[in-house]
Design a protein around this motif. Structure first.
Motif, short mmCIF file in Angstrom:
data_model
loop_
_atom_site.label_atom_id
_atom_site.label_comp_id
_atom_site.label_asym_id
_atom_site.label_seq_id
_atom_site.Cartn_x
_atom_site.Cartn_y
_atom_site.Cartn_z
N MET A 41 0.80 -1.22 0.00
CA MET A 41 0.00 0.00 0.00
C MET A 41 0.84 1.28 0.00
SD MET A 41 -3.17 -0.69 -0.32
CE MET A 41 -2.63 -1.99 -1.44
N THR A 42 2.14 1.14 0.09
CA THR A 42 3.00 2.33 0.10
C THR A 42 2.89 3.16 -1.18
OG1 THR A 42 4.59 1.39 1.67
CG2 THR A 42 5.39 3.12 0.21
N LEU B 53 0.39 3.55 -3.25
CA LEU B 53 -0.89 4.25 -3.27
C LEU B 53 -0.91 5.37 -2.24
CD1 LEU B 53 -3.57 4.11 -4.77
CD2 LEU B 53 -4.43 2.58 -3.00
N HIS B 54 -0.36 5.11 -1.05
CA HIS B 54 -0.32 6.14 -0.01
C HIS B 54 0.51 7.33 -0.47
CE1 HIS B 54 -0.07 8.01 3.92
NE2 HIS B 54 1.26 7.98 3.84
N SER C 183 -4.55 -6.18 2.40
CA SER C 183 -4.06 -4.84 2.76
C SER C 183 -4.84 -3.75 2.03
CB SER C 183 -2.57 -4.72 2.43
OG SER C 183 -2.33 -4.87 1.04
N GLY C 184 -5.25 -4.03 0.80
CA GLY C 184 -6.04 -3.06 0.05
C GLY C 184 -7.38 -2.81 0.70
N PHE D 269 -6.73 -0.76 3.88
CA PHE D 269 -6.40 0.60 3.49
C PHE D 269 -7.65 1.37 3.06
CE2 PHE D 269 -4.89 3.77 0.43
CZ PHE D 269 -3.88 4.40 1.15
N ASP E 177 -6.87 4.12 6.46
CA ASP E 177 -5.79 4.78 5.75
C ASP E 177 -4.49 4.05 6.08
OD1 ASP E 177 -5.31 5.50 8.36
OD2 ASP E 177 -5.73 7.63 8.08
N PHE E 178 -3.35 4.63 5.75
CA PHE E 178 -2.07 3.99 5.98
C PHE E 178 -1.82 3.80 7.48
CE2 PHE E 178 2.70 3.76 5.39
CZ PHE E 178 2.67 2.66 4.55
N LEU F 52 -3.78 0.82 8.64
CA LEU F 52 -3.09 -0.40 8.20
C LEU F 52 -1.91 -0.70 9.11
CD1 LEU F 52 -2.67 -2.65 6.09
CD2 LEU F 52 -1.33 -1.03 4.74
#
Length: 461
Positions: free
Chosen positions: A293-294, A296-297, A416-417, A420, A424-425, A428
């Motif tokens: 997810m990094t 996307l964040h 994780s998606g 998220f 949010d991050f 997560l």
């Protein structure tokens, strides 16, 4: 070489057993590092382009997410079959078979892209994922003939070799496009030519270089040592052998019955191998969940593709570049202690991810720490699993470990998606904190189990 080989056959006549063992180990390590670099080049190239090519062939961006999932699924599904093959025929045949499957998978991926069938392409990517299982198996192969005090170091050297493929592979998109045009295939599909060549070379290096087979040689050494011990049983200070009846005292509570009962209770407790595998799986799940997810964040906070690439490169460097350091620490401090250090580093990573917000620098620090913590736990965990498992049973447990590790990563990446999207991050990061707590508890239980086993053994003597 077959399973009935003797130590003399494997190591040669007229030379020191220890000297020959070290010579074979040095050669095997060089072979494994070379093959891992070759396999990793094609592996990294295919993984980097899989999502892009799936989106192009299917015409649906949602399908692109299957690239990573299929790659990890292929690695997970191959773990146990390759371990069984190694247990029956040796490491060499298992490693070569895995590389050949990945090579064929790359050809299938090219075929799928050319006929416009994304599901054929996805199947090819899954087959290429078997190369990842080969890399994991290679690190265990490095420990087969290693002396106990050097297992962590030797295993970590092979892990470090993965760095080259992981870093160089994603940069092969440009050359792959040139090759694609040269052969008249889809430019992106041209990247899969690299795995075909690289996996073929890796298979050739392992086939020619891993002679004698490290696992079969290790078994031969153990079998010969056991036979020698049976022929010349040790005696105590009174001249009794280990198998001979000895005079008893008037303390029945400390006799064989009590030892047997203690051993039974220990056997019924949770297996140290299971606890070790669970520990490794939790580290893998934490790493994949945050890493996935990094990008996307970062993009949600004014990031750029270049920033994402730099952040992931720093993360990969953290995962592999210092693995020899952690391997050395295992030899000096012990595997459980290094696992504990890994959990502390992962905790620091989770805290940084939680407070990062829109700070690109804090996210990068979190990702570097994430890679370092993962490296410490997995290198020490793999070494510990080898140490606590008899030679004859190692392929079985190592295969289970690799399969569980890849499955945990695939599941964490998929979920994780969802996590998220629900938060949010930072949210997560909190969830991965729960995984860390479970992993730390498992490590503590593992330490207590080993102490219990050591106590039971001491009571038996």
């Amino acid at each position: 070489m077959n399973s009935s080989i003797t130590a003399a056959d494997a190591l040669g006549q007229g030379t020191s057993l220890t000297q020959q063992r070290r010579k074979i180990q040095r050669r095997s390590l060089a072979v494994l590092v070379t093959a891992t670099i070759l396999g990793g080049l094609g592996d990294g190239a295919a993984l980097s382009v899989g999502a892009l090519l799936l989106a192009e062939v299917s015409g649906n961006d949602a399908i692109s997410g299957l690239g990573s999932a299929m790659f990890n699924a292929g690695a997970a599904l191959a773990g146990i079959p390759l371990a069984r093959l190694a247990a029956k025929y040796g490491r060499r045949r298992a490693l070569v078979t895995g590389s050949l499957v990945a090579m064929v998978g790359a050809a299938v991926a090219i075929f799928g892209s050319e006929i416009g069938q994304w599901w054929v392409l996805a199947a090819g990517i899954a087959m290429v994922g078997v190369a990842s299982a080969v890399q994991l198996l290679s690190r265990f192969t490095a420990a087969d003939l290693s002396l106990p005090e050097h297992r962590g170091r030797d295993l970590s050297i092979v892990v470090w070799a993965i760095t080259i493929g992981a870093v160089v592979g994603p940069n092969l998109l440009g050359p792959g496009a040139v090759i694609g045009e040269l052969f008249g295939i889809t430019p992106l599909a041209g990247v899969f030519v690299f795995p075909i060549i690289a996996q073929a070379l890796a298979a050739l290096v392992n086939w020619r270089g891993l002679r004698p087979d490290p696992l079969l040689t290790a078994r031969a050494i153990v079998a010969e040592a056991e036979a020698d011990a049976a022929a010349h049983p040790p005696t105590d200070s009174h001249g009794y052998t280990a198998s001979a009846p000895q005079p008893t005292t008037s303390h029945p509570a400390t006799g064989p019955q009590t030892v047997t009962q203690a051993s039974s209770r220990f056997a019924r407790s949770l297996s140290p191998q299971v606890l070790t595998i669970f520990t490794i799986a939790m580290a893998q799940a934490i790493m994949v969940a945050l890493m996935a997810m990094t990008p996307l964040h970062l993009m949600h906070h004014d990031g750029t593709p270049e920033l994402v690439g730099l952040t992931l490169s720093l993360h990969i460097a953290g995962m592999y570049a210092l693995s020899p350091v952690f391997g050395y620490m295992v030899g000096r401090l012990g595997a459980l202690q290094v696992i504990g250090i890994g959990w502390v580093i992962l905790l620091a990573s989770i805290v940084m991810a939680y407070i990062a917000g829109g700070s690109h620098l804090l996210v990068q620090i979190a990702l570097v720490l994430l890679g370092l913590g993962w490296s410490a736990v997995t290198v020490a965990g793999a070494t510990l699993l080898t140490d606590i498992t008899p030679v004859a049973e190692r392929p079985k447990w190592q295969g289970r470990s690799d399969t569980t590790m890849n499955a945990a990563g695939a599941l964490a990446g998929a979920l994780s998606g969802v996590v998220f999207a629900l938060g949010d991050f930072s949210f997560l990061a909190l969830v991965t904190g729960v995984l860390l707590a479970l992993g730390a508890i498992s490590s503590l239980r593992l330490g207590a189990t080993r102490r219990t086993g050591a106590t039971a053994t001491a009571d038996a003597h």
